[in-house]
Design a protein around this motif. Sequence first.
Motif, short mmCIF file in Angstrom:
data_model
loop_
_atom_site.label_atom_id
_atom_site.label_comp_id
_atom_site.label_asym_id
_atom_site.label_seq_id
_atom_site.Cartn_x
_atom_site.Cartn_y
_atom_site.Cartn_z
N LEU A 106 64.86 1.55 2.70
CA LEU A 106 63.77 2.13 1.91
C LEU A 106 62.51 2.30 2.75
CD1 LEU A 106 64.21 0.24 -1.48
CD2 LEU A 106 64.65 2.65 -1.02
N PHE A 107 62.19 1.30 3.58
CA PHE A 107 61.02 1.43 4.45
C PHE A 107 61.21 2.56 5.47
CE2 PHE A 107 59.55 -3.05 3.46
CZ PHE A 107 58.33 -2.64 2.93
N SER A 108 62.43 2.75 5.96
CA SER A 108 62.71 3.85 6.90
C SER A 108 62.54 5.20 6.22
CB SER A 108 64.13 3.71 7.46
OG SER A 108 64.29 2.50 8.16
N ALA A 109 63.03 5.30 4.98
CA ALA A 109 62.85 6.54 4.22
C ALA A 109 61.37 6.81 3.97
CB ALA A 109 63.61 6.46 2.90
N ALA A 110 60.62 5.75 3.64
CA ALA A 110 59.18 5.91 3.41
C ALA A 110 58.47 6.36 4.69
CB ALA A 110 58.58 4.60 2.92
N THR A 111 58.91 5.84 5.83
CA THR A 111 58.31 6.26 7.10
C THR A 111 58.53 7.74 7.35
OG1 THR A 111 58.69 4.05 8.03
CG2 THR A 111 58.28 5.83 9.58
N GLY A 112 59.76 8.21 7.12
CA GLY A 112 60.05 9.64 7.30
C GLY A 112 59.25 10.52 6.36
N MET A 113 59.14 10.10 5.10
CA MET A 113 58.37 10.88 4.13
C MET A 113 56.89 10.93 4.50
SD MET A 113 60.13 9.54 0.59
CE MET A 113 58.93 10.40 -0.42
N LEU A 114 56.36 9.80 4.96
CA LEU A 114 54.95 9.78 5.35
C LEU A 114 54.69 10.64 6.58
CD1 LEU A 114 53.98 6.03 4.82
CD2 LEU A 114 53.16 8.00 3.54
N LEU A 115 55.62 10.62 7.54
CA LEU A 115 55.45 11.46 8.73
C LEU A 115 55.42 12.94 8.35
CD1 LEU A 115 57.81 9.66 11.28
CD2 LEU A 115 55.31 9.86 11.44
N ALA A 116 56.34 13.34 7.47
CA ALA A 116 56.37 14.74 7.04
C ALA A 116 55.13 15.11 6.24
CB ALA A 116 57.63 15.00 6.21
N THR A 117 54.74 14.22 5.32
CA THR A 117 53.57 14.50 4.47
C THR A 117 52.29 14.56 5.29
OG1 THR A 117 54.65 13.37 2.63
CG2 THR A 117 52.29 13.75 2.44
N ASN A 118 52.13 13.63 6.22
CA ASN A 118 50.92 13.61 7.03
C ASN A 118 50.87 14.78 8.02
OD1 ASN A 118 50.14 11.30 5.72
ND2 ASN A 118 50.79 9.92 7.34
N LYS A 119 52.03 15.29 8.42
CA LYS A 119 52.07 16.46 9.28
C LYS A 119 51.62 17.71 8.51
CE LYS A 119 53.20 19.18 12.73
NZ LYS A 119 52.36 19.23 13.95
N ILE A 120 52.08 17.83 7.27
CA ILE A 120 51.76 19.01 6.47
C ILE A 120 50.37 18.92 5.86
CG2 ILE A 120 52.45 20.34 4.43
CD1 ILE A 120 55.33 19.52 5.01
N GLN A 121 49.93 17.70 5.47
CA GLN A 121 48.64 17.49 4.81
C GLN A 121 48.52 18.38 3.56
OE1 GLN A 121 45.82 15.34 5.72
NE2 GLN A 121 47.54 14.37 6.76
N PRO A 122 49.21 18.02 2.49
CA PRO A 122 49.25 18.89 1.29
C PRO A 122 47.87 19.23 0.72
CG PRO A 122 50.90 17.15 1.13
CD PRO A 122 50.06 16.82 2.32
N LEU A 132 53.16 4.02 10.76
CA LEU A 132 53.31 2.92 11.71
C LEU A 132 53.56 1.60 10.97
CD1 LEU A 132 53.20 1.88 14.63
CD2 LEU A 132 50.71 1.62 14.35
N LEU A 133 52.83 1.39 9.90
CA LEU A 133 52.99 0.15 9.13
C LEU A 133 54.35 0.10 8.43
CD1 LEU A 133 49.40 -0.15 7.62
CD2 LEU A 133 50.47 -1.76 9.20
N THR A 134 54.79 1.22 7.87
CA THR A 134 56.11 1.23 7.22
C THR A 134 57.23 1.08 8.26
OG1 THR A 134 56.05 3.66 7.25
CG2 THR A 134 55.40 2.56 5.20
N GLY A 135 57.03 1.61 9.47
CA GLY A 135 58.01 1.40 10.54
C GLY A 135 58.10 -0.06 10.94
N ILE A 136 56.93 -0.72 11.04
CA ILE A 136 56.92 -2.16 11.33
C ILE A 136 57.63 -2.92 10.21
CG2 ILE A 136 55.42 -4.18 11.56
CD1 ILE A 136 53.39 -2.35 12.94
N ALA A 137 57.38 -2.51 8.97
CA ALA A 137 58.02 -3.18 7.84
C ALA A 137 59.54 -3.00 7.86
CB ALA A 137 57.45 -2.63 6.53
#
Length: 294
Positions: free
Chosen positions: A23-39, A178-183
């Motif tokens: 779940l933390f890995s999935a959250a990391t991927g979602m955050l990377l995509a979201t922060n790249k796009i900046q909705p 970064l924090l979700t990746g550490i988690a």
Amino acid sequence: MAGVAGSYDGAPVLALKLSSALLFSAATGMLLATNKIQPSQLAEEQRNTARLFKQLQTQIQTEIAIGNPSEGDVRDAIEKVLALDKAYPLPLLGGAMLEKFPAKFEAARWWPESRLSSNDEDKIMEIKNNNNNGWNVELEEEMREVIEVLKRKDMEDYERLGNIALKKNKGFAVSAPLLTGIAALGSVFSGDGLVPALAGALATVVNAFEHGGQVGMVFEMYRTCGGFFQLLEETIETEIEEKDLDKRENGELFEMKMALQLGRSVSQLRELATKSASCRIEGREIHEFASKLF
């Protein structure tokens, strides 16, 4: 899950750790995509794009309604459309997207380069106070003071605030994944579950500040406002640099248009220019006095 897995020993611990890491890995991927796009920033870009295209459409329709548009009008309209399309390309669908995290803040530019005439003081025309297409010396000085106020106050403020918003947004965009990746790593390798639980909680807070606070939208708003004042500055410079008064826009109408775009009445605009000139003169006198004193 990370907290529960670290609270006791038993058969389900491994399953809880793996589930937490997944779940933390999935959250990391979602955050990377979201922060790249900046909705939020993307939405603000497209809102401005729609508004500017509608404004340009109205201008073109007005030119047609007046009648007899020239080749120069057609060329100017094409340049404006191309400049606007370049400033705000279609994201995702068009394959191009504005840089969300530039090295430094730069105001948005959605208009073509101005064709300014030469600023040669020897060629400046003497303007008298009688029927010169609404222009006179006082009006030119007033417009120059307005430019000085825009440079000294508005544009400087928006540049400062834009750089602050850019730095905050960069920090949030890096910190949350970064924090979700550490988690995610802590869920597998940490025995007590404290590290992943704490890192996940911090990531939640950072993400809430970034996207709940709409930092990307605020940054884009500062870019647009900075571009608006830069456009006003270039518009005024283009008018007062034109030597042929007949080719200028009527002076009184131009003054009224600038006042309305700045949200002021004509009298308030004149008062602003007068105060700016007096403050600048006082500052120069104080500087000269201090230089003589020391």
